[in-house]
Scaffold this motif. Structure first.
Motif, mmCIF file in Angstrom:
data_model
loop_
_atom_site.group_PDB
_atom_site.id
_atom_site.type_symbol
_atom_site.label_atom_id
_atom_site.label_comp_id
_atom_site.label_asym_id
_atom_site.label_seq_id
_atom_site.Cartn_x
_atom_site.Cartn_y
_atom_site.Cartn_z
ATOM 1 N N MET A 1 0.826 -1.209 0.000
ATOM 2 C CA MET A 1 0.000 0.000 0.000
ATOM 3 C C MET A 1 0.862 1.261 0.000
ATOM 4 S SD MET A 1 -3.529 0.368 0.550
ATOM 5 C CE MET A 1 -4.220 -0.401 1.995
ATOM 6 N N ARG B 1 -16.710 -4.019 -0.383
ATOM 7 C CA ARG B 1 -15.268 -3.986 -0.150
ATOM 8 C C ARG B 1 -14.543 -5.291 -0.429
ATOM 9 N NH1 ARG B 1 -13.467 0.689 2.998
ATOM 10 N NH2 ARG B 1 -11.569 -0.522 3.202
ATOM 11 N N ARG C 1 -10.718 -11.883 -7.014
ATOM 12 C CA ARG C 1 -9.415 -12.230 -7.581
ATOM 13 C C ARG C 1 -9.564 -12.928 -8.921
ATOM 14 N NH1 ARG C 1 -5.910 -9.396 -4.213
ATOM 15 N NH2 ARG C 1 -6.769 -9.463 -2.125
ATOM 16 N N PHE D 1 -7.324 -4.971 -4.788
ATOM 17 C CA PHE D 1 -7.729 -3.714 -4.189
ATOM 18 C C PHE D 1 -6.921 -2.601 -4.849
ATOM 19 C CE2 PHE D 1 -7.417 -0.377 -0.947
ATOM 20 C CZ PHE D 1 -8.753 -0.253 -0.566
ATOM 21 N N GLN E 1 2.875 -10.322 8.099
ATOM 22 C CA GLN E 1 3.158 -11.099 6.889
ATOM 23 C C GLN E 1 2.171 -10.768 5.765
ATOM 24 O OE1 GLN E 1 5.750 -13.461 6.315
ATOM 25 N NE2 GLN E 1 6.516 -12.410 8.134
ATOM 26 N N ASP F 1 -1.060 -4.851 4.282
ATOM 27 C CA ASP F 1 -2.249 -4.029 4.505
ATOM 28 C C ASP F 1 -3.539 -4.803 4.249
ATOM 29 O OD1 ASP F 1 -0.718 -1.463 4.862
ATOM 30 O OD2 ASP F 1 -0.050 -2.068 2.858
ATOM 31 N N VAL G 1 -7.336 -5.179 3.538
ATOM 32 C CA VAL G 1 -8.331 -4.311 2.899
ATOM 33 C C VAL G 1 -9.752 -4.849 3.046
ATOM 34 C CG1 VAL G 1 -6.670 -3.373 1.254
ATOM 35 C CG2 VAL G 1 -7.982 -5.403 0.620
ATOM 36 N N PHE G 2 -9.887 -6.086 3.503
ATOM 37 C CA PHE G 2 -11.221 -6.665 3.664
ATOM 38 C C PHE G 2 -11.133 -7.919 4.522
ATOM 39 C CE2 PHE G 2 -14.608 -9.606 2.214
ATOM 40 C CZ PHE G 2 -15.727 -8.826 2.512
ATOM 41 N N GLU H 1 -13.698 -11.134 5.528
ATOM 42 C CA GLU H 1 -14.999 -11.784 5.406
ATOM 43 C C GLU H 1 -15.208 -12.646 6.645
ATOM 44 O OE1 GLU H 1 -16.351 -12.886 1.538
ATOM 45 O OE2 GLU H 1 -16.889 -14.865 2.272
ATOM 46 N N VAL I 1 -11.927 -15.004 5.917
ATOM 47 C CA VAL I 1 -10.947 -14.760 4.866
ATOM 48 C C VAL I 1 -10.417 -13.341 5.043
ATOM 49 C CG1 VAL I 1 -10.538 -14.579 2.382
ATOM 50 C CG2 VAL I 1 -12.049 -16.360 3.260
ATOM 51 N N GLU J 1 -8.283 -10.377 3.234
ATOM 52 C CA GLU J 1 -7.771 -9.939 1.932
ATOM 53 C C GLU J 1 -6.784 -8.801 2.153
ATOM 54 O OE1 GLU J 1 -8.818 -10.871 -1.267
ATOM 55 O OE2 GLU J 1 -10.775 -11.825 -0.992
ATOM 56 N N SER J 2 -5.565 -8.979 1.629
ATOM 57 C CA SER J 2 -4.623 -7.866 1.592
ATOM 58 C C SER J 2 -4.620 -7.334 0.163
ATOM 59 C CB SER J 2 -3.232 -8.334 2.007
ATOM 60 O OG SER J 2 -2.728 -9.213 1.036
ATOM 61 N N VAL J 3 -3.837 -6.284 -0.097
ATOM 62 C CA VAL J 3 -3.756 -5.783 -1.473
ATOM 63 C C VAL J 3 -3.344 -6.930 -2.393
ATOM 64 C CG1 VAL J 3 -2.697 -4.083 -3.000
ATOM 65 C CG2 VAL J 3 -3.101 -3.491 -0.613
ATOM 66 N N LYS J 4 -2.396 -7.728 -1.911
ATOM 67 C CA LYS J 4 -1.810 -8.804 -2.718
ATOM 68 C C LYS J 4 -2.716 -10.000 -2.933
ATOM 69 C CE LYS J 4 1.921 -9.832 -0.374
ATOM 70 N NZ LYS J 4 2.692 -9.022 0.556
ATOM 71 N N ALA J 5 -3.297 -10.534 -1.827
ATOM 72 C CA ALA J 5 -3.911 -11.848 -1.933
ATOM 73 C C ALA J 5 -4.940 -12.098 -0.838
ATOM 74 C CB ALA J 5 -2.830 -12.920 -1.848
ATOM 75 N N ALA J 6 -5.699 -13.192 -1.013
ATOM 76 C CA ALA J 6 -6.672 -13.615 -0.011
ATOM 77 C C ALA J 6 -6.062 -14.746 0.806
ATOM 78 C CB ALA J 6 -7.933 -14.105 -0.699
ATOM 79 N N ASP K 1 -15.856 -1.549 7.970
ATOM 80 C CA ASP K 1 -15.477 -0.205 7.532
ATOM 81 C C ASP K 1 -14.021 0.123 7.835
ATOM 82 O OD1 ASP K 1 -17.945 0.514 6.457
ATOM 83 O OD2 ASP K 1 -18.738 0.890 8.477
ATOM 84 N N PRO L 1 -10.994 -2.227 7.982
ATOM 85 C CA PRO L 1 -10.207 -3.472 7.956
ATOM 86 C C PRO L 1 -8.763 -3.273 8.423
ATOM 87 C CG PRO L 1 -10.655 -2.695 5.716
ATOM 88 C CD PRO L 1 -11.478 -1.858 6.634
#
Lengths: 364, 121
Positions: free
Chosen positions: A37, A290, A294, A314, B30, B33, B35-36, B38, B54, B56-61, B81, B83
């Motif tokens: 980020m 949100r 993927r 994201f 690890q 950031d 972002v979500f 679940e 689950v 979720e980061s910017v990269k992966a779930a 709202d 994460p």
């Protein structure tokens, strides 16, 4: 997993900078330094330095017509000092790779291809140009990308002449006795440069760029989120050998003069796709809640599967999840409401125009 | 009682019959950031090791597993709202769910602070 991974000339620098290294296209590459980020945002706000030395660089010296027959660009229209984005096609008109072709001097073309495709691309080009042109692979050169709104100002201090170029220009420049091939282009949607430098000087040159407080090292994680926001395709994900340029919404990369001449591989299929519209088309997709969707996520309308996500995640600049994927062409119009089936749950989304974050190329 | 940890980097803090759980600071670091998140439905019954949430980061779930068996009695809906709370306070305000434990003996086999610190060395 006994495959030996290659290292770029910047490997030691990445480790020194605290990068998390991961295997990518046969190389050990930095996926992140401080965090995806932060790196993404720094590139949008100042300038980021990317090691893209894993990509394939080559010169093509000689008669260019044999290469031209494999790609979608009009090479006669490529003036000295210019660069173009183009597509390498297989015999069915599917995309073998996307690449940058430039004419930095009068000696010939300069090609930059994707890392995972480079051996296959180069063999394909060597075979097709046999006897008329020579492909010179530039294994001895590293490639750095300097991207972001401050990239021009950083370059102006280092190499004022290179900073005078506009988007999609390329040429040779001398900095501290080093001969650099620099183009004003990149893969982030921002202004910036790609700099080809001899392997033995790459690390020192990268350090010089990083000594500017505006420049920070950026890993592959942010490279992916930046290019996704810019609406740019990732080969092997958003397109492959089965995809036609028209399905991939890259019709603009098929030069008008080439369409008239119809002299590229799979011309019949590609021209038919242009005339009749293909069955499916690549689109941008904005999610309304949100949950990121993927690669591989099904796209549905009223419970019926109408397509699939090929890149998704994201978007830090957008501040929301975004995706690209293929849908039935009748559903490819911006504004079309779709559901993305994330872990079995329908998530509302909308087909949108790309880029998701506005391009900010320097056009003079 | 003190906090217990799984090898998959979940933590659980139990008081009486109820436990509050989330992912460890090590796991949050690890992932990067977040972002979500679940989260499961309140009332759902899970078995130890079941997929629970689950992240979720910017990269992966990434999947998060139930550290113990039991019933979900509350979820941290504030994560919807915010994460990033998972990164800021993974073992505090960034908790995931509260579970009513069905088998407290499961805790005995889990790691304590010292063992988990050793596990992540």
């Amino acid at each position: 997993m006994t495959e030996t991974l290659n290292r770029t000339p910047l490997y030691d620098l990445h480790v020194e900078l605290g990068a998390k290294m991961v295997p990518f296209a046969g190389y050990e590459m930095p996926v992140q330094y401080d965090g995806v980020m932060g790196e993404h945002n720094h590139t949008r706000e100042a300038a980021g330095l990317f090691d893209v030395s894993h990509m394939g660089q080559a010169r093509l010296i000689g008669d260019e017509s044999a290469l031209e027959k494999l790609i979608t660009a009009d090479l006669a229209a490529l003036q000295s000092g210019e660069q173009k984005y183009t597509l390498l096609l297989n015999s069915e008109g599917g995309i073998k790779d996307d690449l940058m072709v430039s004419r930095p001097d009068d000696e010939g073309l300069f090609l930059v291809v994707n890392a995972a495709c480079k051996r296959s691309d180069f063999d394909y080009i060597i075979e097709a140009t046999k006897g008329v042109a020579e492909l010179v692979e530039l294994d001895g050169r590293a490639l750095l990308a300097l991207q972001g709104p401050q990239a021009g100002a950083v370059m102006a201090e280092l190499c004022p002449d290179a900073a005078k170029m506009v988007f999609m220009q390329a040429g040779w420049f001398e900095v501290d006795g080093l001969r650099l091939m620099i183009s004003r282009s990149g893969y982030t949607g921002e202004d910036g440069f790609e700099i080809s430098v001899a392997n033995e000087h790459a690390s020192d040159f990268a350090r010089k760029l990083l000594s500017d407080a505006r420049v920070k090292p950026i890993g592959l994680g942010a490279r992916d989120s930046l290019r996704l926001e810019a609406g740019l395709c990732l080969y092997g994900h958003d397109m492959d050998e089965a995809t036609s340029p028209i399905e991939a919404a890259l019709t603009w990369a098929v030069a008008k003069s080439r369409r008239e001449r119809a002299d590229f591989p799979g011309a019949a299929r590609i021209l038919k796709d242009i005339a009749d519209k293909p069955a499916k088309k690549r689109v941008g997709i904005a999610l309304k809640d949100r949950a990121p969707a993927r690669e591989g996520t099904e796209i549905a309308v009223n419970g019926e599967v109408v397509g699939v996500v090929t890149s998704g995640g994201f978007g830090p600049t957008v501040g929301a999840p975004i995706a690209m994927g293929y849908v039935r062409t009748d559903l490819a119009t911006p504004g079309t409401q779709v559901d993305l089936m994330v872990r079995g749950k329908a998530r509302p989304a909308e087909v949108v125009k790309t880029p998701f974050a506005p391009h900010r190329f320097y056009r003079g | 009682m003190s906090t217990r940890f799984t090898k998959d980097h979940e933590w659980i803090r139990v008081e009486g019959e109820e436990g509050v759980m989330g992912i460890t600071a090590y796991a949050a670091e690890q992932l990067g950031d977040v972002v979500f998140v679940e989260l499961p439905e309140v009332g759902k019954t899970v078995a130890q090791g079941d997929e629970l949430a689950v992240v979720e980061s910017v990269k992966a779930a990434s999947e998060v597993y139930a550290p113990v068996s039991g019933e979900i009695i509350e979820v941290n809906s504030a994560l919807e709202d915010a994460p990033a709370t998972v990164n800021e306070a993974p073992q505090g305000e960034g908790w995931f769910v509260k579970i009513k434990l069905s088998d407290k003996a499961q805790l005995d086999a889990m790691m304590d602070d010292a063992a988990y610190a050793e596990h992540t060395k």
